[in-house]
Design an enzyme around this catalytic site. Sequence first.
Site, PDB file in Angstrom:
ATOM      1  N   LYS A  72      44.570  19.826  22.869  1.00  0.00           N
ATOM      2  CA  LYS A  72      43.623  18.747  22.012  1.00  0.00           C
ATOM      3  C   LYS A  72      44.435  17.461  22.257  1.00  0.00           C
ATOM      4  CE  LYS A  72      43.457  20.023  17.862  1.00  0.00           C
ATOM      5  NZ  LYS A  72      44.419  18.966  17.326  1.00  0.00           N
ATOM      6  N   THR A  74      46.064  16.176  24.658  1.00  0.00           N
ATOM      7  CA  THR A  74      45.862  15.608  26.020  1.00  0.00           C
ATOM      8  C   THR A  74      44.512  15.243  26.108  1.00  0.00           C
ATOM      9  OG1 THR A  74      47.705  17.241  26.510  1.00  0.00           O
ATOM     10  CG2 THR A  74      46.254  16.517  28.164  1.00  0.00           C
ATOM     11  N   ARG A  95      48.587  11.292  15.651  1.00  0.00           N
ATOM     12  CA  ARG A  95      49.351  11.431  14.616  1.00  0.00           C
ATOM     13  C   ARG A  95      50.476  11.196  15.326  1.00  0.00           C
ATOM     14  NH1 ARG A  95      48.464  17.334  13.188  1.00  0.00           N
ATOM     15  NH2 ARG A  95      47.606  17.156  15.235  1.00  0.00           N
ATOM     16  N   LYS A 106      56.419  24.448  19.539  1.00  0.00           N
ATOM     17  CA  LYS A 106      55.146  23.886  19.825  1.00  0.00           C
ATOM     18  C   LYS A 106      55.308  22.788  20.659  1.00  0.00           C
ATOM     19  CE  LYS A 106      50.954  22.500  17.972  1.00  0.00           C
ATOM     20  NZ  LYS A 106      50.859  21.099  18.413  1.00  0.00           N
ATOM     21  N   ALA A 274      48.069  20.360  10.084  1.00  0.00           N
ATOM     22  CA  ALA A 274      46.680  20.531   9.525  1.00  0.00           C
ATOM     23  C   ALA A 274      46.584  21.982   9.024  1.00  0.00           C
ATOM     24  CB  ALA A 274      45.926  20.602  10.643  1.00  0.00           C
ATOM     25  N   PHE A 302      44.768  21.439  14.884  1.00  0.00           N
ATOM     26  CA  PHE A 302      44.320  22.712  15.183  1.00  0.00           C
ATOM     27  C   PHE A 302      42.821  22.734  15.347  1.00  0.00           C
ATOM     28  CE2 PHE A 302      48.450  23.173  12.800  1.00  0.00           C
ATOM     29  CZ  PHE A 302      49.290  23.722  13.949  1.00  0.00           C
ATOM     30  N   PHE A 382      43.121  24.302  33.114  1.00  0.00           N
ATOM     31  CA  PHE A 382      44.373  24.898  33.521  1.00  0.00           C
ATOM     32  C   PHE A 382      44.262  25.075  35.055  1.00  0.00           C
ATOM     33  CE2 PHE A 382      45.273  24.537  29.313  1.00  0.00           C
ATOM     34  CZ  PHE A 382      46.542  24.843  28.876  1.00  0.00           C
ATOM     35  N   TRP A 410      44.857  16.567  32.273  1.00  0.00           N
ATOM     36  CA  TRP A 410      46.255  16.661  32.607  1.00  0.00           C
ATOM     37  C   TRP A 410      46.445  16.276  34.048  1.00  0.00           C
ATOM     38  CZ3 TRP A 410      49.487  18.825  35.572  1.00  0.00           C
ATOM     39  CH2 TRP A 410      51.242  19.082  35.093  1.00  0.00           C
TER      40      TRP A 410
END
Length: 558
Positions: A72, A74, A95, A106, A274, A302, A382, A410
């Site tokens: 998210k 990214t 953030r 993570k 979150a 999230f 991906f 990405w």
Amino acid sequence: MTLENPDLAISQAAELLPITEVARRAGIPEQALIPYGRDKAKVEVSAVPQRAEPGRLVLVSAMSPTPAGEGKSTVTVGLADAFTLLGTRAMVALREPSLGPVMGMKGGAAGGGHAQVAPMEDINLHFTGDFHAIQLANNTIAALLDNHIQHGNALDIDPRRVQWKRVLDVNDRALRQIVIGLGGPSQGTPREDGFDIVVASEIMAILCLSTSLTDLRRRVGDIVVAMTRSREPVTVRELGIDGAITLLLRDAMKPNLVQTLGGTPALVHGGPFANIAHGCSSLVATRLATSLADVTVTEAGFGSDLGAEKFLDIKARVGGLRPDAVVLVATVRALKRHGGAALDRLEDEDVEALQTGTANLRRHVENIRRFGLEPVVAVNRFPADTPAELEAVLAWAARQGVRAAVADVWARGGEGGTDVARELLAVMDGRGGEDFHHLYDPQDGIEASLTRIAQDVYGARGIQLTDAAPAALRRLQRNGWDRLPVCVAKTQYSFSDDASALGAPQDHVLHVRDLVPRIGAGFVVALTGSIMTMPGLPKQPAALRMDVDEQGRAVGLF
């Protein structure tokens, strides 16, 4: 570029603009900058000329996360660069990362690949010291509270009813429940205590929701730290330390200016999770960005059931914000996981599992529409995604009447996000956020607000107050705190409070085990299921892979 850590290698190879040039692009005068080296600075907001009408605001959310990853942050960064490439004056508001997930499992929160904010190493580690200031301010309150009890306890605080915990910005399960004050009378009053992670601190929420230094001081003063023996609340203001705590947070209140790898100005400020907090970057940074840019792209942690709901019901309510568009990030991998595919088979083509998993994405689309907003689905690409799988997601979206496009940010940075950006412009050029409304009215009471969220957002049939929650509700009602917005602490992996319930579970019960007043922040935290406000580290934490080379550059950071 090392295969083990391409994000870090890409970041380290980038040639960054001087922070003065980034500020010029944003419309921030040099005299408003407080430089922290060559490529980052704090911003004195009062010294920045701001236009009367704010620019457009794009909120980035996602489907329910899985260990497969969604990307998210990214996508958020890539979209900001995409708007820049399309000739739109853009900024991104994110953030700050917590060292808990950075050192744990993570990872950081600076984006990835060619869609990152930089300098990635600094942002993911100590940055400009904001988290340290929050940790120190929080723990100073704890120390002065215990000192007050030690030296006469003039406020008649009941040591058994101290509700202010200490905090640490590292996952440490051993500190969840402790006993302090052992060793005799000169060492303090023995009592049970505990630690939360910094991002769950009320100080973090206050910093992120305050509109000014004056507002910050008021909110700090309103913090309830304990109850007296006669069950009356005790605040930081009554301890006489609201001024000192505000002083410790003075510089942390200033937003941090950095840049994307595409040269788009970025404000990275505040960092609540979150799942255990309200999950949005600071209000002052968002307001600054929208006052400068034609389009600001921001994210909430999230899925739509957590960060987005809290952005729309808490942050937007406090700050008078109105999003003009919402992005829902989805991945083929996560859709297949929600459709029942095993974690070790997610790189295998499986259109059937993907189609089953769209039930989760559909719920998130419905959630955003409940707020009067129209989402755009960004399919974060991906390498293992097949053409058939990507086409299946886009075809599903078309059947739902949802705009969607593939985001290849990405690998390609902003160029890979222009299709999603064009879809967003189409939404914003239509009705945009004209129909935006909050989900519930806090004046209906905590139980009604919780029930509305549980039924409309989580697909539950209702709520059940368990453990300490019934008594906590009575305390809220007795003190007049039951008309505040509610911030639900819930697992991020499921719409329910059961992390193993993937897809779109229906007719479950949301189990609320406690209701914690955060009067300074202006909301009540509802603890559900087994959610922890101090996470633990995994068996193989990311810290085991980290090092520093002979040139002082990070190794293994992600």
